[in-house]
Structure formats: structure tokens, C-alpha cells
Scaffold this motif. Sequence first.
Motif, short mmCIF file in Angstrom:
data_model
loop_
_atom_site.label_atom_id
_atom_site.label_comp_id
_atom_site.label_asym_id
_atom_site.label_seq_id
_atom_site.Cartn_x
_atom_site.Cartn_y
_atom_site.Cartn_z
N TRP A 35 0.84 -0.98 -0.14
CA TRP A 35 0.44 -0.01 -0.13
C TRP A 35 0.32 0.68 -0.01
O TRP A 35 0.83 2.27 -0.94
CB TRP A 35 -1.15 -0.03 1.68
N SER A 36 1.89 1.03 0.73
CA SER A 36 2.72 2.32 0.90
C SER A 36 3.36 2.76 -0.64
O SER A 36 3.38 4.37 -0.66
CB SER A 36 3.68 1.80 2.00
N ILE A 37 3.96 1.66 -1.20
CA ILE A 37 4.68 2.04 -2.43
C ILE A 37 3.21 2.30 -3.81
O ILE A 37 3.90 2.34 -4.59
CB ILE A 37 5.39 0.94 -2.98
N ASP A 38 2.10 2.29 -3.76
CA ASP A 38 1.25 2.72 -4.60
C ASP A 38 1.29 1.74 -4.94
O ASP A 38 1.10 1.67 -6.37
CB ASP A 38 1.04 3.20 -5.40
N SER A 60 -13.28 -2.13 -3.62
CA SER A 60 -12.54 -2.51 -1.95
C SER A 60 -11.32 -3.04 -2.37
O SER A 60 -11.59 -4.25 -3.08
CB SER A 60 -13.40 -3.12 -1.66
N TYR A 61 -10.18 -3.80 -1.65
CA TYR A 61 -9.30 -4.43 -1.49
C TYR A 61 -10.43 -5.47 -0.39
O TYR A 61 -11.49 -5.23 -0.41
CB TYR A 61 -8.12 -4.00 -0.46
N ASP A 62 -9.80 -6.51 -0.22
CA ASP A 62 -10.55 -7.27 0.55
C ASP A 62 -10.43 -6.79 1.99
O ASP A 62 -9.73 -5.79 2.16
CB ASP A 62 -9.69 -8.61 1.09
N GLY A 63 -11.67 -7.06 2.74
CA GLY A 63 -11.94 -6.39 3.38
C GLY A 63 -12.56 -4.53 3.60
O GLY A 63 -13.28 -4.74 2.88
N LEU A 64 -12.42 -3.96 4.58
CA LEU A 64 -12.75 -2.75 4.28
C LEU A 64 -12.19 -2.54 2.97
O LEU A 64 -10.73 -2.66 3.04
CB LEU A 64 -12.80 -1.73 5.75
N PRO A 65 -12.85 -1.50 2.19
CA PRO A 65 -11.48 -0.34 1.13
C PRO A 65 -10.86 0.09 1.89
O PRO A 65 -10.46 1.00 3.18
CB PRO A 65 -12.87 0.56 0.34
N TYR A 66 -9.10 0.30 0.93
CA TYR A 66 -8.07 0.58 1.29
C TYR A 66 -7.90 0.93 0.20
O TYR A 66 -7.72 1.32 -0.70
CB TYR A 66 -7.81 -0.51 1.33
N GLU A 67 -8.17 2.76 0.50
CA GLU A 67 -7.50 4.30 -0.52
C GLU A 67 -6.66 3.70 -0.56
O GLU A 67 -5.88 3.99 -0.02
CB GLU A 67 -8.37 5.16 -0.50
N ARG A 68 -6.34 3.85 -2.47
CA ARG A 68 -4.91 4.01 -2.29
C ARG A 68 -4.22 5.63 -1.67
O ARG A 68 -5.36 6.60 -1.66
CB ARG A 68 -4.97 4.43 -4.33
N THR A 69 -2.91 5.72 -1.14
CA THR A 69 -2.50 6.68 -0.46
C THR A 69 -1.69 6.89 -1.56
O THR A 69 -1.95 7.70 -3.04
CB THR A 69 -1.03 5.57 0.03
N GLN A 70 -2.04 8.59 -1.17
CA GLN A 70 -1.73 10.13 -2.02
C GLN A 70 -0.69 10.52 -2.06
O GLN A 70 -0.59 11.10 -3.19
CB GLN A 70 -3.00 11.06 -1.65
N GLN A 107 12.21 -6.62 -2.61
CA GLN A 107 12.68 -6.13 -4.51
C GLN A 107 11.28 -5.47 -5.21
O GLN A 107 11.75 -4.48 -5.58
CB GLN A 107 12.65 -7.58 -5.25
N ASP A 108 10.53 -5.77 -4.36
CA ASP A 108 9.58 -4.54 -5.81
C ASP A 108 9.04 -3.58 -4.96
O ASP A 108 9.25 -2.35 -5.52
CB ASP A 108 8.34 -4.81 -5.41
N ALA A 109 9.62 -2.95 -3.62
CA ALA A 109 9.74 -1.91 -3.01
C ALA A 109 10.70 -1.17 -4.18
O ALA A 109 10.81 0.39 -3.86
CB ALA A 109 9.64 -2.04 -1.30
N ASP A 110 11.84 -1.50 -3.83
CA ASP A 110 13.25 -1.27 -3.80
C ASP A 110 12.91 -0.28 -5.55
O ASP A 110 13.51 -0.22 -6.70
CB ASP A 110 14.24 -2.70 -4.19
N GLU A 111 12.33 -1.70 -6.47
CA GLU A 111 12.18 -1.63 -8.06
C GLU A 111 10.76 0.22 -8.22
O GLU A 111 10.82 0.60 -9.75
CB GLU A 111 11.19 -2.55 -8.71
N LYS A 112 10.33 0.24 -6.84
CA LYS A 112 9.24 1.27 -7.37
C LYS A 112 10.13 2.58 -6.71
O LYS A 112 10.45 3.59 -6.33
CB LYS A 112 8.17 1.44 -5.68
#
Length: 710
Positions: free
Chosen positions: A381-384, A396-406, A440-445
Motif C-alpha cells: 500500500w505504501s508504495i502504491d 474495495s480491496y479485501d476487508g473494508l476499502p483501502y483507498e490508494r495512498t495519495q 524487491q518490489d519496493a526497491d523497484e518502485k
Amino acid sequence: MKNSNLFKITLLFSAITLSISTANASKIDNDEFTSLQYLDKVTTDAFVEENKNKEFYDVIVGIEDDQLATALLTNDRMRKALEVGESFMYKGQEYVKTEHLLNVADQFRQDIKSMLGYDFHVVQTFNDIYQVLVTTDGSEEKEDVLKNLIQTGKFTYVQENEQMQLMGYDNEGDNKPMSVVNPSITNDRHYAEQVYFARQVDGYEGAASIEVAKQILSDRGVFASENKVNVHVLDGGMVPHEDLDYAEAVDFKYRNHQGKATDDGVIWVKKDFTREDDQYVSPAFDCSGFSSDPESENATSWRPDPPPEDEADEWYRYDTNKGLSLNSLHGLQAAGIIAAKSGNGVGISGIIPQENVNLVSALVVDKCSGGSADIMKAVYWSIDNLESPYAIGNSSYDGLPYERTQYPADVINMSFGGGNAMCFKRSNNYWTTAWTQVVQDADEKGTVLISSAGNETTTTFNVSPAGCENVMSVGAIYENGRPTGFTNFGDSIDVMAMGSKVWSTSGEVVDAGEFDVGYGPVNGTSFSGPIVAGLAGLLKLADDNLTPKQVVDLIKNGAKPLDVGFSGGETTCGWLGCGAGAVNFENSVRILLDGEILGEPKATHYLADHKQKDDSNYISLQSEFNPNLCSTYKVYGSVMNDKYEDLEYTLYGQVGSGDYEVVKVTNNSNFTFNKEHDNYQLSACNATTGNCSRNVNVELDSSYSPAACG
């Protein structure tokens, strides 16, 4: 003897103790359960109830086969929303819940049951990571269960959904006043206690030269720009405080589980006070009563509906949508070091000016620990880049909706850890773990990951996520530069920062969701990490094109080594391992802006590490094009910076004891020259600002010369 870490009839589920109910749960006929299982309509709570007499393991896996991976995509919200023939979305692609996919999933569960005797249930899926519950008859050790699963060949990795703990440390004596060396150059009342802002000198390496570095950045106009750096603190949640402004706050712990039991995400939490003469004393937050099933007899600490009126004062209304801390000040303490307001006449000064930072809080781990799967989900979520399956028409994502980080993270601070190495990579692909994938995914972001090393006085290699490659691991030192008595150490440490009596926003927990906030000293690698996260944020603010590796290199190359003492002997850090040493903000900023040369650059023959250096035909060919082959050397060293065209490096040469003369001027820190002098020095200048580094000796390595040179 069974492994003490086994999940008996108590599941450590998403860092919340999920005790299996023996009453008050919806009973499901076994035939009906089998039918619902085939249709993938069995919720996690129902699965737990049906298997309450078995051993449970909370596991994270990667799926080898693409079709099986698709068939197993699910979560409880999808189970309730989707019927056969309906569509769902995942990673931008639409899928249909067909009977074929149901057959694939059902056959897989039957295969696992027939091969191993295990029941298998998917709790949630995100970014190709599957959190699952596995049940056994209790006759096997945990490690054997994980080994048996991986040996089926159906998984790319199998690992426990380990529970992470906060990295604060409470046993550092009486927190006597620190040695104050900072002048009170701001009107923040406790600034003088923030020793880590002071200028670093020998014997005072806990000071990190923060104020000097900030002045340099201010003089260069970095703070005057409208640029902001996004720093995410994955920790115990947001605590409102006069000295902090948050851009966003989100909850991946209670909202992801208890919050799903209500339509609006609001739950009621039992206040854990001891009543004496109508006064609340001795709060003792009960983590054991947070079964995610509200009907469970072990869901004693919360309820999904308002309490009776005569019990209202015993319950706290908790909105899981707001990302507020429920029982911990740890996140507040970490956040204050990074981003407390400066110059407002109260409290402390944050490392990054409030005008230049978007501070984001994500609740992932608190007094009741935190599950690895939910933490990984928060990183995405933090790296969008969070990808979870959802039913068409339900955004929504699973559970309650998680809006994308601005505010996608430039820097993520993680002041928590677990006791097992979860980022190792073995000889085959099946042992590449989920944390490795996340990192690895965070690094690529382009996101810099900072993690506290831990307080167990052991090697950081065994701690996740600090032991992961591409995660910057931070250990703790006292203000005098010596490692604290609690810090972890070893080859996986990158740098050290002050971790004892670090002043920050702080206070006391009064009761559930109730805090008495103020300021004070805190201890632990939990608070060394945010110091380094603050430096990473300043570097990204100065140049948002820096890659995570470049940020890490700038921080490590600017650090002051701690392995050799004043007398030249080996220090405690020398044999423990303290990484590159004590973080130094001024050095790192000067390397970035002015090409400051801090280490000793080296020069070797330019063919010394060439793969054809022993090929006589190649050497002969090179000699035809380069008449100075035998004396051509190259200068190299990552301590220098090539990011700016206005940086110039000047190489000086000296014959005997004569004067140094200019040999070469270049914009590239890795260059060749003709070795005609006995000694060399290198300096760097910023042509725009006129600032120059000192002259630094170049270490000549003449151990290799082509055989043709004699």
C-alpha cells in the motif's frame, strides 16, 4: 516434546490472538461444510470452528502453477460476494469464477489432504502472496510441516506468518539527563536534549551533525522549494500530538480483521483499567481477547455493536478507518524523530522540516504484535502497488476499502522485527521468500526501506526485515559511539545511530485509545532507525531521482567508522560488527552536493580486474592502441558522486617530495590516468557553488601489471 512455537488451539493470526471458539459459533453440518468448501464459500471463522480440535499453522506461501494461483485467489469478502459464474478483478485483469477453477482449487485441497493429511484454507491474497491456514493432527513439528509443504512442489516458498514485535527497549536505567552540547538555536523547548542533532566529533559519535547538514541544505535552497518527501512510518498507529501533522493514516491490523465484522469499520474495545474509587488505574491491555470472530468466546476484548447503556463507560469506540493507535505510543515516538514541527515554541525539532514532509502512519504492529502478512500488505500500500482480488462492482480491496495512498513512499521506516531470517535465498527458487519479493518490489518502485536491527544482542542476519538484502539495517550506539548493551550487530548491519535516551514526542498509555502525550527520552534500535530514515528523507528531498541504492551508499559512505579506537586498537564494534559506522548527516549531504571525498580512493592498473587480463593476444592488441598500456591506471571508489555535471574532480601528482601538480580534471569519478608520479591526491569542487572537498590521498595498488610490461 512439541515445538513451543506451535499454534496449539490458539492462532497467532495477523498479530491478533485468534483463540478458537468452542461455543457461540455458527454450526455447519459436515456435508454442508464440504459443499461450501468446494464452492469456496467457507469463511475463515467457519474453517477455524470446523477444525477446532486440530493444530493450526498460519503460513505464507507462493503458488508455483499459474492456473492454481488463479483458482486460489480469494478472501472472505470475495467469498461472501461472489457466486459461480460471476467476475472478479486482480492486477488489472478480469477473471470469472468458473466451475473449472473451483475444480482446480478443490482438487488441490484434496491432493494436500491425501498426501499430507493437512486441511488447507486461503485467508487472503495480495500481490501473489497467499496467507493460508493449515491444520494437522498435531503429531508433527512445525518445521516438518513447512518442509512437507515445500516438498510437494506446488509452492515457490513456504514460511510462517511470523509475528513481529516493536523494537523499543525499556531497560536502560533511569534515563538520567544526557550530556547536552547543542546550543538552543531554535525555540523548541527540548531541542537542547536532542544530542543527535549536535556536531559529531571523536568520542561523541552519537551526535550525527544533523543541524550542520540542515543548514547546508537550507543555504542551497532545498527547504525553500515546494518539494516534499513522503515518509511512511509502519508502526503502532497515529497518536494526535501538538508537535506532529500527519498527511495520512491507515490501519492494516484491526481494520483488516475485526473491522470487517461491521459495515462501517467501527468496533468497541474493552477498557482494561482497574477500577479503584471510580478512578482508572493500572491499564493492562488484554491482547488475548481479540479473536477475529465476534461470536467467539475469546472475543472478550472487543465487540462489533455498541455496548448496553449501563456499560458504556467500560468500552472505547474505536474507528478502524482512522489509523489511530489503540494501545501504543511507539509509532508516535518514531514519527516525532523524523517529522516533529520545528520552531513552534514547544517540544522538539524533527529532522525533516514540516513544510517539506508528508508524514504517513500505517498501523501494522503494536503492543499485541503484528502479522507479517499484514505488514507486507501495508508495504505494498505504501508504495502504491497493493493488488488484491475483488468482486466486480466492488472497488474495495479485501476487508473494508483501502483507498490508494495519495503520498507514495519515498522512505519507509520499520521499527519492528521478528526472530527468524525470512529473507534468505537458498540454492533453488523454492526458498525465495515473501519478504524477498516485497523488498524487491519496493526497491523497484524507488522506495528506501529502513529497519531497526533489533534489541536481542545477537546477529541481525537472523532478524527480519532488518536482515534482508536491500533493507538498510540500523543498530544503536550510545552518545559516546559505543554500541548499546542491547543492540543487535554483525555483517547485516549497515550503519549505527544513537539509540539510548533519544528525545522525541512521547507520553504514557492511559487506557485503550487514551494517551497522556508529551515529550521524553526513548531507548532502542526502534529510535535509531528513524534517525537514519530522516537522513534518507533529506537526501531524497535534495534529489528525488536518487535510487534506493544511491541513498544507502551516500549514508554508508558518510558514516564514521567505529571499528578502530583512538589508540589504533580494535574496538567493540571492530569484533561485533557495526557496519559502516556512526551515521553522519553532514558528510552524506556534502557527498551528494559537493562530491566530498570521505574515504581513500584507490588506483589500480586499468586491466587489473579485466576478464582478459591474462590473454597475451588481447594484451598485445591493447598495446597497439594504447602506447601507455603499462602505466595506465584507473581511479575508482563509490565514495564519490557523479550525479551532477557541475562537479569536477582534480587529480594531483607528486614526484618525490616536490610540489603537487594537476594531472587530470574530469567530471567522472572513475577515470584513467598515466602513472608518472610517485604520489597522488584527489579533490572535488562544485563549479556552481565554489565549494570544494579537501585533498584526499589516492591509494596506489601496483600488485598487478600485464606480463608484457616485464
